[in-house]
Design a protein around this motif. Structure first.
Motif, short mmCIF file in Angstrom:
data_model
loop_
_atom_site.label_atom_id
_atom_site.label_comp_id
_atom_site.label_asym_id
_atom_site.label_seq_id
_atom_site.Cartn_x
_atom_site.Cartn_y
_atom_site.Cartn_z
N GLN A 88 18.72 70.92 48.03
CA GLN A 88 18.90 72.23 47.41
C GLN A 88 18.59 73.40 48.34
O GLN A 88 18.61 74.55 47.91
CB GLN A 88 18.02 72.32 46.17
N ARG A 132 19.34 75.40 52.09
CA ARG A 132 20.20 75.59 53.26
C ARG A 132 19.53 76.63 54.16
O ARG A 132 19.04 77.64 53.68
CB ARG A 132 21.58 76.08 52.85
N PRO A 151 22.73 72.59 55.44
CA PRO A 151 21.74 71.86 54.64
C PRO A 151 20.53 71.47 55.50
O PRO A 151 20.68 71.13 56.67
CB PRO A 151 22.49 70.60 54.20
N GLU A 187 18.61 79.71 51.81
CA GLU A 187 19.22 79.77 50.48
C GLU A 187 18.72 78.59 49.67
O GLU A 187 18.80 77.44 50.12
CB GLU A 187 20.75 79.72 50.60
N GLU A 209 19.11 76.71 46.07
CA GLU A 209 20.01 76.58 44.92
C GLU A 209 19.32 77.01 43.63
O GLU A 209 18.19 76.61 43.36
CB GLU A 209 20.45 75.12 44.82
N ASP A 210 19.98 77.84 42.86
CA ASP A 210 19.51 78.34 41.56
C ASP A 210 18.29 79.26 41.66
O ASP A 210 17.72 79.62 40.64
CB ASP A 210 19.20 77.19 40.60
N ARG A 247 18.60 83.83 47.78
CA ARG A 247 18.72 83.86 49.23
C ARG A 247 17.62 84.74 49.80
O ARG A 247 17.30 85.79 49.24
CB ARG A 247 20.08 84.42 49.66
#
Length: 72
Positions: free
Chosen positions: A37, A39, A44, A59, A61-62, A65
Motif C-alpha cells: 500500500q 509507493r 512500490p 503515497e 493507499e487510502d 500523498r
C-alpha cells in the motif's frame, strides 16, 4: 500533497509513516508495506528501512500523498 518536515539528513520509511500519522506503531508500518500500500517516488516499496531524503514523495493507499521536506 502534505509536506512532512524532517530535521535530519534522511528518515527511514517506517519512521516517516509514524511521523506522518499514517500508522501508530512499527508493526502497523510493516503490515502496510507488506500489503503493497506504499509507493515512494511512484514506485512500490516494501522496505521499512528505505531512506527518504528531502524531495522524495510517499503515497499511502487510502491515506494520502506526502512530501519529505527539510526543516529550518
Amino acid at each position: 500533497m502534505k509536506p512532512i518536515s524532517i530535521q535530519t539528513e534522511y528518515i527511514k520509511l517506517d519512521q516517516f509513516l509514524k511521523l506522518a500519522d499514517c500508522v501508530s506503531t512499527g508493526g502497523m508500518a510493516k503490515a502496510l508495506l507488506q500489503e503493497g500500500q506504499v509507493r515512494v517516488n511512484g514506485e512500490p516499496e516494501e522496505r521499512r528501512g528505505r531512506k527518504l531524503y528531502p524531495g522524495d514523495t510517499v503515497e499511502v493507499e487510502d491515506i494520502g500523498r506526502f512530501e519529505v521536506t527539510a526543516g529550518a
